[in-house]
Write a protein that holds these residues in place. Structure first.
Motif, PDB file in Angstrom:
ATOM      1  N   SER A  93       0.828  -1.206   0.000  1.00 49.77           N
ATOM      2  CA  SER A  93       0.000   0.000   0.000  1.00 49.77           C
ATOM      3  C   SER A  93       0.866   1.262   0.000  1.00 49.77           C
ATOM      4  CB  SER A  93      -0.943   0.002   1.207  1.00 49.77           C
ATOM      5  OG  SER A  93      -0.216  -0.023   2.425  1.00 49.77           O
ATOM      6  N   LEU A  94       2.008   1.210   0.668  1.00 45.79           N
ATOM      7  CA  LEU A  94       2.920   2.356   0.656  1.00 45.79           C
ATOM      8  C   LEU A  94       3.479   2.587  -0.740  1.00 45.79           C
ATOM      9  CD1 LEU A  94       4.644   4.588   1.895  1.00 45.79           C
ATOM     10  CD2 LEU A  94       6.287   2.820   2.608  1.00 45.79           C
ATOM     11  N   ILE A  95       3.938   1.522  -1.380  1.00 47.03           N
ATOM     12  CA  ILE A  95       4.473   1.634  -2.737  1.00 47.03           C
ATOM     13  C   ILE A  95       3.403   2.203  -3.668  1.00 47.03           C
ATOM     14  CG2 ILE A  95       5.330   0.332  -4.736  1.00 47.03           C
ATOM     15  CD1 ILE A  95       7.392   0.531  -2.512  1.00 47.03           C
ATOM     16  N   ASP A  96       2.175   1.700  -3.563  1.00 49.22           N
ATOM     17  CA  ASP A  96       1.091   2.172  -4.424  1.00 49.22           C
ATOM     18  C   ASP A  96       0.774   3.643  -4.162  1.00 49.22           C
ATOM     19  OD1 ASP A  96       0.794  -0.225  -5.753  1.00 49.22           O
ATOM     20  OD2 ASP A  96      -0.837  -0.948  -4.494  1.00 49.22           O
ATOM     21  N   GLU A  97       0.796   4.035  -2.902  1.00 48.37           N
ATOM     22  CA  GLU A  97       0.500   5.414  -2.557  1.00 48.37           C
ATOM     23  C   GLU A  97       1.581   6.361  -3.091  1.00 48.37           C
ATOM     24  OE1 GLU A  97      -1.004   7.909   1.386  1.00 48.37           O
ATOM     25  OE2 GLU A  97      -0.484   5.779   1.568  1.00 48.37           O
ATOM     26  N   LEU A  98       2.827   5.957  -2.957  1.00 54.97           N
ATOM     27  CA  LEU A  98       3.924   6.763  -3.497  1.00 54.97           C
ATOM     28  C   LEU A  98       3.815   6.878  -5.012  1.00 54.97           C
ATOM     29  CD1 LEU A  98       6.858   5.319  -1.353  1.00 54.97           C
ATOM     30  CD2 LEU A  98       5.910   7.643  -1.183  1.00 54.97           C
ATOM     31  N   LYS A  99       3.477   5.776  -5.657  1.00 56.09           N
ATOM     32  CA  LYS A  99       3.352   5.756  -7.113  1.00 56.09           C
ATOM     33  C   LYS A  99       2.232   6.690  -7.571  1.00 56.09           C
ATOM     34  CE  LYS A  99       4.675   3.940 -11.065  1.00 56.09           C
ATOM     35  NZ  LYS A  99       6.043   4.173 -11.576  1.00 56.09           N
ATOM     36  N   ARG A 100       1.098   6.619  -6.889  1.00 56.41           N
ATOM     37  CA  ARG A 100      -0.027   7.495  -7.242  1.00 56.41           C
ATOM     38  C   ARG A 100       0.328   8.970  -7.052  1.00 56.41           C
ATOM     39  NH1 ARG A 100      -3.082   3.596  -4.401  1.00 56.41           N
ATOM     40  NH2 ARG A 100      -3.153   4.980  -2.568  1.00 56.41           N
ATOM     41  N   ILE A 125       5.032  -6.800  -7.366  1.00 55.16           N
ATOM     42  CA  ILE A 125       5.533  -5.620  -6.659  1.00 55.16           C
ATOM     43  C   ILE A 125       6.515  -4.807  -7.501  1.00 55.16           C
ATOM     44  CG2 ILE A 125       7.373  -6.906  -5.470  1.00 55.16           C
ATOM     45  CD1 ILE A 125       5.332  -4.003  -3.969  1.00 55.16           C
ATOM     46  N   LEU A 126       7.372  -5.470  -8.268  1.00 52.33           N
ATOM     47  CA  LEU A 126       8.390  -4.750  -9.038  1.00 52.33           C
ATOM     48  C   LEU A 126       7.822  -4.058 -10.269  1.00 52.33           C
ATOM     49  CD1 LEU A 126      11.468  -7.150  -8.806  1.00 52.33           C
ATOM     50  CD2 LEU A 126      10.962  -5.118  -7.435  1.00 52.33           C
ATOM     51  N   GLU A 127       6.594  -4.391 -10.642  1.00 51.95           N
ATOM     52  CA  GLU A 127       5.963  -3.734 -11.786  1.00 51.95           C
ATOM     53  C   GLU A 127       5.699  -2.258 -11.499  1.00 51.95           C
ATOM     54  OE1 GLU A 127       2.477  -5.919 -12.875  1.00 51.95           O
ATOM     55  OE2 GLU A 127       3.589  -7.789 -13.206  1.00 51.95           O
ATOM     56  N   ARG A 128       5.652  -1.902 -10.218  1.00 53.57           N
ATOM     57  CA  ARG A 128       5.427  -0.500  -9.846  1.00 53.57           C
ATOM     58  C   ARG A 128       6.677   0.360 -10.034  1.00 53.57           C
ATOM     59  NH1 ARG A 128       2.087  -4.546  -7.243  1.00 53.57           N
ATOM     60  NH2 ARG A 128       0.413  -3.528  -6.053  1.00 53.57           N
ATOM     61  N   PHE A 129       7.826  -0.276 -10.143  1.00 51.20           N
ATOM     62  CA  PHE A 129       9.094   0.462 -10.140  1.00 51.20           C
ATOM     63  C   PHE A 129       9.446   1.000 -11.520  1.00 51.20           C
ATOM     64  CE2 PHE A 129       9.162  -1.320  -6.054  1.00 51.20           C
ATOM     65  CZ  PHE A 129      10.130  -0.672  -5.308  1.00 51.20           C
ATOM     66  N   ASP A 130      10.055   2.187 -11.504  1.00 47.22           N
ATOM     67  CA  ASP A 130      10.466   2.836 -12.744  1.00 47.22           C
ATOM     68  C   ASP A 130      11.807   2.323 -13.249  1.00 47.22           C
ATOM     69  OD1 ASP A 130       8.338   5.042 -12.980  1.00 47.22           O
ATOM     70  OD2 ASP A 130       9.059   5.297 -10.927  1.00 47.22           O
ATOM     71  N   ALA A 131      12.651   1.860 -12.337  1.00 42.05           N
ATOM     72  CA  ALA A 131      13.980   1.369 -12.715  1.00 42.05           C
ATOM     73  C   ALA A 131      14.484   0.396 -11.661  1.00 42.05           C
ATOM     74  CB  ALA A 131      14.960   2.528 -12.865  1.00 42.05           C
ATOM     75  N   LEU A 132      15.340  -0.509 -12.088  1.00 37.02           N
ATOM     76  CA  LEU A 132      15.912  -1.512 -11.194  1.00 37.02           C
ATOM     77  C   LEU A 132      17.432  -1.422 -11.220  1.00 37.02           C
ATOM     78  CD1 LEU A 132      13.819  -4.666 -12.277  1.00 37.02           C
ATOM     79  CD2 LEU A 132      13.192  -2.922 -10.576  1.00 37.02           C
ATOM     80  N   THR A 133      18.035  -1.306 -10.044  1.00 41.05           N
ATOM     81  CA  THR A 133      19.486  -1.430  -9.914  1.00 41.05           C
ATOM     82  C   THR A 133      19.749  -2.705  -9.147  1.00 41.05           C
ATOM     83  OG1 THR A 133      20.098   0.909 -10.022  1.00 41.05           O
ATOM     84  CG2 THR A 133      21.534  -0.515  -8.742  1.00 41.05           C
ATOM     85  N   THR A 134      20.385  -3.669  -9.804  1.00 37.97           N
ATOM     86  CA  THR A 134      20.662  -4.964  -9.179  1.00 37.97           C
ATOM     87  C   THR A 134      22.164  -5.244  -9.216  1.00 37.97           C
ATOM     88  OG1 THR A 134      20.309  -6.141 -11.277  1.00 37.97           O
ATOM     89  CG2 THR A 134      18.409  -5.905  -9.816  1.00 37.97           C
ATOM     90  N   SER A 135      22.631  -5.923  -8.196  1.00 32.33           N
ATOM     91  CA  SER A 135      24.065  -6.182  -8.076  1.00 32.33           C
ATOM     92  C   SER A 135      24.605  -7.015  -9.226  1.00 32.33           C
ATOM     93  CB  SER A 135      24.352  -6.883  -6.741  1.00 32.33           C
ATOM     94  OG  SER A 135      23.620  -8.102  -6.639  1.00 32.33           O
ATOM     95  N   PHE A 136      23.817  -7.976  -9.702  1.00 30.22           N
ATOM     96  CA  PHE A 136      24.349  -8.859 -10.753  1.00 30.22           C
ATOM     97  C   PHE A 136      24.505  -8.115 -12.076  1.00 30.22           C
ATOM     98  CE2 PHE A 136      19.781  -9.478 -11.510  1.00 30.22           C
ATOM     99  CZ  PHE A 136      19.694  -9.568 -12.888  1.00 30.22           C
ATOM    100  N   GLU A 137      23.697  -7.073 -12.284  1.00 31.71           N
ATOM    101  CA  GLU A 137      23.828  -6.291 -13.514  1.00 31.71           C
ATOM    102  C   GLU A 137      24.941  -5.247 -13.398  1.00 31.71           C
ATOM    103  OE1 GLU A 137      19.555  -6.165 -15.687  1.00 31.71           O
ATOM    104  OE2 GLU A 137      19.607  -5.137 -13.747  1.00 31.71           O
ATOM    105  N   VAL A 138      25.080  -4.666 -12.211  1.00 31.79           N
ATOM    106  CA  VAL A 138      26.117  -3.656 -11.998  1.00 31.79           C
ATOM    107  C   VAL A 138      27.497  -4.295 -11.847  1.00 31.79           C
ATOM    108  CG1 VAL A 138      26.897  -1.794 -10.460  1.00 31.79           C
ATOM    109  CG2 VAL A 138      24.469  -2.049 -10.967  1.00 31.79           C
TER     110      VAL A 138
END
Length: 205
Positions: A93-100, A125-138
């Motif tokens: 609910s926090l993630i959704d509220e921030l997104k809205r 849950i990750l569908e709400r995110f604009d970008a992903l920073t992950t250790s395996f990619e970095v």
């Protein structure tokens, strides 16, 4: 300073996980003891190699076959290693509220390709995110500076306009060294309070 981007850790923030369950699952698939898997997976650093992107899933699998001295089903091993998560319902609910509210959301996580794909397949849950920073990619694990630099690049704003929460104190401290507003995650109500104190317009749920 107005907060424009919220960065979230994944493990034990967005989803809960257990390394013990991972070792138990893998032991069952490989036909070896949980202690042997713990030694190979965690103590030898094989899991961290995967999370830094130093080895592929195929190399990870080959390492297990070599160590166990037997053939191991590739897909079964991946599933065993990844079926260790459950959603933190309170954070949704926090993630959704921030997104809205127009907040930019960026993931900042030490994770492997195996774990990320499992979470993407089993939770939304990750569908709400604009970008992903992950250790395996970095190619770097927190608290290495490189992974924070990647996240800040994706934040698309200066550090003082960012908020970050993580369950590990050392990772929070490193974020603060960059000038990011950062707090240790313990429960969602505390994170809400921290965001409200920074002027973010969210409820007290």
């Amino acid at each position: 300073m107005a907060i424009k981007t919220c960065l979230f850790d994944m493990g034990n923030v967005l989803v809960y996980f257990s390394h013990q369950k991972m070792c138990r699952n893998v032991a069952s698939v490989c036909g070896v003891s949980e202690a042997d898997v713990t030694a190979l997976l965690l103590e030898s650093g094989l899991q961290w190699q995967l999370e830094r992107g130093e080895i592929s899933e195929q190399e990870f699998h080959a390492g297990f076959e070599k160590s166990c001295g037997r053939s191991i089903n590739f897909d079964a091993l991946k599933h065993a290693a990844a079926d260790i998560f459950r959603l933190n319902e309170s954070i949704v609910s926090l993630i959704d509220e921030l997104k809205r509210g127009g907040m930019r959301l960026v993931l900042l996580s030490n994770t492997s390709v195996t774990h990320l794909r499992f979470i993407q397949s089993n939770f939304d849950i990750l569908e709400r995110f604009d970008a992903l920073t992950t250790s395996f990619e970095v190619g770097a694990l927190k608290p290495d500076k490189a992974i924070y630099e990647d996240a800040l690049d994706k934040a698309q704003c200066s550090p003082e306009h960012c908020f970050y929460t993580d369950d590990i104190e050392a990772y929070v401290q490193q974020a603060r060294c960059f000038g990011i507003h950062a707090e240790v995650y313990s429960r969602t109500t505390t994170t809400r309070a921290a965001l409200k104190a920074l002027g973010v317009n969210i409820s007290d749920l």
